[in-house]
Design an enzyme around this catalytic site. Structure first.
Site, short mmCIF file in Angstrom:
data_model
loop_
_atom_site.label_atom_id
_atom_site.label_comp_id
_atom_site.label_asym_id
_atom_site.label_seq_id
_atom_site.Cartn_x
_atom_site.Cartn_y
_atom_site.Cartn_z
N ASP A 30 29.91 57.16 44.87
CA ASP A 30 31.85 56.87 43.65
C ASP A 30 32.24 58.30 43.78
OD1 ASP A 30 31.96 53.82 42.66
OD2 ASP A 30 33.49 55.89 41.48
N THR A 121 39.05 43.93 50.79
CA THR A 121 39.48 42.52 51.37
C THR A 121 41.09 43.22 51.31
OG1 THR A 121 37.78 41.29 49.97
CG2 THR A 121 40.26 40.55 50.76
N ARG A 152 29.39 36.20 46.21
CA ARG A 152 30.47 36.18 44.76
C ARG A 152 28.96 37.30 44.29
NH1 ARG A 152 27.80 29.89 45.72
NH2 ARG A 152 26.07 31.64 46.81
N ASN A 209 38.75 32.81 51.09
CA ASN A 209 39.14 32.57 49.10
C ASN A 209 40.11 31.59 49.09
OD1 ASN A 209 37.17 34.64 49.17
ND2 ASN A 209 38.13 36.18 48.05
N LEU A 251 33.69 22.49 43.93
CA LEU A 251 35.15 21.38 43.83
C LEU A 251 34.93 20.43 42.62
CD1 LEU A 251 34.86 18.22 46.31
CD2 LEU A 251 37.10 18.98 45.87
N LYS A 252 34.68 21.89 41.74
CA LYS A 252 33.68 21.19 40.31
C LYS A 252 35.59 21.98 39.53
CE LYS A 252 31.19 20.87 36.96
NZ LYS A 252 29.89 19.69 36.80
N CYS A 261 39.08 38.31 42.54
CA CYS A 261 39.26 38.01 44.04
C CYS A 261 40.23 36.69 44.05
CB CYS A 261 37.95 38.09 45.06
SG CYS A 261 37.39 39.61 45.07
N LYS A 264 44.29 37.94 43.15
CA LYS A 264 44.74 38.51 43.64
C LYS A 264 45.11 38.20 45.48
CE LYS A 264 41.07 42.58 44.56
NZ LYS A 264 40.87 42.29 46.30
P1 NAD Z 1 35.53 47.91 42.06
O1 NAD Z 1 36.09 47.83 41.05
O2 NAD Z 1 33.81 46.57 41.42
O3 NAD Z 1 34.30 48.68 41.96
C1 NAD Z 1 35.06 49.67 43.26
C2 NAD Z 1 34.87 51.24 43.09
O4 NAD Z 1 35.23 51.86 43.82
C3 NAD Z 1 34.42 51.56 41.72
O5 NAD Z 1 33.42 51.79 40.89
C4 NAD Z 1 35.70 52.64 42.00
O6 NAD Z 1 35.95 54.07 41.25
C5 NAD Z 1 35.29 53.20 43.33
N1 NAD Z 1 36.34 53.89 43.62
C6 NAD Z 1 37.84 54.10 44.04
N2 NAD Z 1 38.63 54.84 45.10
C7 NAD Z 1 37.29 55.66 45.45
C8 NAD Z 1 37.45 56.64 46.85
N3 NAD Z 1 38.35 57.01 46.21
N4 NAD Z 1 36.03 57.10 46.60
C9 NAD Z 1 35.38 56.51 46.30
N5 NAD Z 1 34.89 55.46 45.28
C10 NAD Z 1 35.72 54.95 44.70
O7 NAD Z 1 35.69 46.52 43.14
P2 NAD Z 1 35.07 45.36 43.83
O8 NAD Z 1 34.84 44.14 43.23
O9 NAD Z 1 33.59 46.07 44.25
O10 NAD Z 1 35.98 45.16 44.72
C11 NAD Z 1 35.78 46.33 46.21
C12 NAD Z 1 36.57 45.45 47.55
O11 NAD Z 1 35.91 44.47 47.79
C13 NAD Z 1 37.86 44.61 46.62
O12 NAD Z 1 38.60 44.71 48.12
C14 NAD Z 1 37.54 42.90 46.28
O13 NAD Z 1 38.46 42.41 46.88
C15 NAD Z 1 36.33 43.12 47.68
N6 NAD Z 1 35.52 41.84 46.54
C16 NAD Z 1 35.12 41.78 45.72
C17 NAD Z 1 34.04 41.11 45.97
C18 NAD Z 1 33.43 40.43 45.11
O14 NAD Z 1 32.50 39.52 44.96
N7 NAD Z 1 34.04 41.50 43.69
C19 NAD Z 1 33.48 39.56 47.08
C20 NAD Z 1 34.06 40.59 48.15
C21 NAD Z 1 34.65 41.18 48.08
C1 UGA Z 2 34.52 34.88 45.85
C2 UGA Z 2 34.13 34.33 46.91
O1 UGA Z 2 33.56 32.93 46.26
C3 UGA Z 2 33.21 34.84 47.35
O2 UGA Z 2 32.55 34.43 48.92
C4 UGA Z 2 34.44 36.18 48.06
O3 UGA Z 2 33.75 36.68 48.18
C5 UGA Z 2 34.63 36.83 46.50
O4 UGA Z 2 35.68 35.83 45.57
C6 UGA Z 2 35.22 38.12 46.73
O5 UGA Z 2 35.62 37.82 47.60
O6 UGA Z 2 35.22 39.04 45.37
P1 UGA Z 2 33.83 35.30 42.90
O7 UGA Z 2 34.75 35.32 42.78
O8 UGA Z 2 32.62 36.70 42.79
O9 UGA Z 2 33.17 35.03 44.40
O10 UGA Z 2 33.04 34.31 42.45
P2 UGA Z 2 33.05 32.63 42.61
O11 UGA Z 2 31.77 31.56 42.42
O12 UGA Z 2 33.85 32.05 43.95
O13 UGA Z 2 34.03 31.47 41.51
C7 UGA Z 2 35.20 32.55 41.58
C8 UGA Z 2 35.77 31.79 40.16
O14 UGA Z 2 36.39 29.98 40.64
C9 UGA Z 2 34.64 31.58 38.95
O15 UGA Z 2 35.58 31.39 37.51
C10 UGA Z 2 34.53 30.09 38.58
O16 UGA Z 2 33.75 29.75 37.80
C11 UGA Z 2 35.37 29.02 39.57
N1 UGA Z 2 35.12 28.43 40.26
C12 UGA Z 2 34.24 27.45 40.99
C13 UGA Z 2 35.04 26.73 39.90
O17 UGA Z 2 36.69 26.38 38.68
N2 UGA Z 2 35.02 25.60 40.37
C14 UGA Z 2 33.86 25.75 41.37
O18 UGA Z 2 33.53 25.02 42.33
C15 UGA Z 2 33.69 26.87 41.68
#
Ligand code: NAD
Ligand code: UGA
Length: 450
Positions: A30, A121, A152, A209, A251-252, A261, A264
């Site tokens: 990081d 993503t 999630r 998503n 479906l809640k 996510c 955006k």
């Molecule tokens: P995050 O903001 O929690 O983490 C990103 C990390 O990358 C930070 O710690 C940042 O300091 C670091 N970073 C940024 N630029 C960097 C670089 N050049 N070199 C090294 N580190 C660097 O983000 P996240 O929630 O983990 O999401 C990451 C990606 O995964 C996004 O594209 C998101 O859409 C996708 N995603 C997120 C989730 C989720 O549940 N959060 C689930 C599936 C996919």
């Molecule tokens: C979501 C997807 O479920 C993951 O598959 C995906 O990887 C991730 O986004 C991502 O791309 O970042 P997450 O955002 O961690 O995961 O959480 P969810 O459990 O999906 O909930 C998302 C939002 O929807 C929350 O605010 C939750 O409370 C709400 N939600 C969820 C509802 O209002 N109703 C539901 O029935 C389910």
């Protein structure tokens, strides 16, 4: 395999640690020095159930380490995962600056052929742009593949280790072969793999998503009709969710979706379609419906307060969902901002997210250390996050602590009969309002989801 994971956020830390648990040697990188320092000291910077323990195990057996040097990590690895953030850009779509800058460092540092896995993503077509860029910057063959992440927050480790499916996107058999080697322990356990083109894998993540967000906005919209005609959305949910073609998940009805996510990714999908001259009729409405849902809940709180002077609202929960400290796009913020604008005093309690919320809200509200402190003297309790601690409350005690008598359940997760038996009014989303004494003991918003 020797793997470098770039980005130690919710996805990078979880996937890096899980890849180590699958038997690979992983260095997680990081740019935030403080974050890497903490991780080296065994301090995990995010709250994700089970993650600290798994990191401790993998570090102890020597399969997981942390670094700030992407170039060094690239040189020691055969495969590099990009798991940096892809936040929304001001002009619409994603801000890919973190992703492209990390890819550039990897390409310039590569000391031989590498596989570059895009885990972040991205909008469809981004992998091709990265492939073109790295081909210009490196004399070595860098195979760019896509491996979208479906975890999630709150259940991230389970989602990674027991996935519904794993998606591989590559433009050559070599790329697919590398991904197969990495995921072989999960393939051996029978988890399903889908190999496809890079663009199809990128679109699969986007579409997954968007589909889930669509279901939530759909049920939320139907909940408004339920509210207006005195139907119960929880009964309707069971009535439709038991149809195998529909299914019960996501479906809640509630306060609207949040998180880093869904908001955006839906916006980015709409943006990309418009950029291509397509007309995203359905998808444009999903985000608008979600924004409206958050406003409807805030307005209901104000209706219950009914212009009372010096009103105090206890907000239960700040995280965008239970079991995380993540507050990105949390519906709690929309509700709180509306209440503050109306002159209401807001106290809030969250078991994990007070500090992350403070970075956004500052001193606008009072952060309480316990649920009792938050509830004391409140005219209204507004539950915005479905933490288990809230669901299992002693309602007689809550009634004694409050000044008023109204509970607004923004997640339909409370046992309404228990709330009203304690002499309180119960208001939920798309459900009939219940006065003290009304309703059956134990009647729940059925199972909680999300
Ligand atoms: P995050 O903001 O929690 O983490 C990103 C990390 O990358 C930070 O710690 C940042 O300091 C670091 N970073 C940024 N630029 C960097 C670089 N050049 N070199 C090294 N580190 C660097 O983000 P996240 O929630 O983990 O999401 C990451 C990606 O995964 C996004 O594209 C998101 O859409 C996708 N995603 C997120 C989730 C989720 O549940 N959060 C689930 C599936 C996919
Ligand atoms: C979501 C997807 O479920 C993951 O598959 C995906 O990887 C991730 O986004 C991502 O791309 O970042 P997450 O955002 O961690 O995961 O959480 P969810 O459990 O999906 O909930 C998302 C939002 O929807 C929350 O605010 C939750 O409370 C709400 N939600 C969820 C509802 O209002 N109703 C539901 O029935 C389910």
């Amino acid at each position: 395999m020797k793997i470098a994971v770039i980005g130690c956020g919710y996805v990078g830390l979880v996937s890096g640690t899980c890849l180590a648990a699958l038997g690979h040697h992983v260095v997680a990188v990081d740019v935030m020095e403080e974050r890497v320092k903490q991780l080296r000291q065994g301090i995990v910077p995010i709250y994700e159930p089970g993650l600290s323990e798994l990191i401790r195990n993998e570090v102890a057996v020597g399969r997981l380490s942390f670094d700030i040097d992407t170039a060094k990590a690239t040189q020691s690895a055969e495969t590099i995962f990009l798991a940096v953030g892809t936040p929304p850009a001001k002009e619409g779509g994603y801000d890919f600056s973190y992703l492209f800058s990390a890819a550039e460092i990897v390409a310039k540092a590569a000391n031989g052929p590498k596989t570059l896995v895009v885990k972040s993503t991205v909008s469809p077509g981004t992998g091709s742009k990265i492939a073109q860029m790295v081909a210009k910057l490196s004399p070595h063959k860098i195979e760019v593949v896509n491996n979208p992440e479906f975890l999630r927050e709150g259940t991230a480790i389970q989602d990674f280790m027991q996935p519904d499916r794993i998606v591989f996107g590559a433009s050559s058999p070599a790329g697919i072969a590398t991904l197969r080697e990495i995921y072989q322990p999960l393939i051996d356990k029978g988890y399903e793999i889908f190999s496809m083109s890079r663009e199809s894998a990128e679109l699969t993540k986007f579409a997954a998503n968007a589909m889930l967000a669509t279901r939530i906005s759909f049920i939320n919209e139907v909940s408004q009709l339920a509210q207006a005609i005195g139907a119960d959305i929880e009964s309707v949910r069971m009535g439709i969710g038991t149809d195998k073609r529909i299914g019960p998940a996501f479906l809640k009805a509630g306060i609207g979706y949040g998180g880093s996510c869904f908001p955006k990714d839906v916006q980015a999908l709409v943006h990309q379609m418009k950029t291509l001259g397509l007309n995203p009729l359905l998808l444009s409405g999903i985000e608008a419906a979600n924004t409206r849902q958050k406003q409807i809940f805030a307005k209901r709180i104000l209706d219950v307060i009914n212009d009372k002077k010096d009103a105090v609202v206890a907000v239960w929960g700040l995280a965008f969902k239970a079991d995380t400290d993540d507050v990105r796009e949390s519906p709690a913020f929309d509700v709180i901002e509306t209440l503050l604008k109306a002159g209401v005093t807001v106290k809030a309690y969250d078991p994990q997210a007070a500090e992350t919320a403070r970075k956004v809200l500052g001193d606008k509200i009072t952060y309480c250390k316990t649920l009792a402190e938050c509830t004391w003297g409140a005219d209204v309790v507004a539950l915005v996050t479905n933490w288990n601690e809230f669901i299992t409350q002693n309602w007689e005690m809550i009634a004694k602590l409050m000044r008023g008598k109204h509970i607004l359940d923004g997640r339909n997760c409370l046992a309404s009969g228990r709330v009203t038996a304690a002499g309180l009014h119960y208001h939920a989303v798309g459900r009939p309002e219940l006065k003290p004494g009304e309703g059956k003991m134990g009647s729940m918003g059925v199972v909680s989801a999300g």
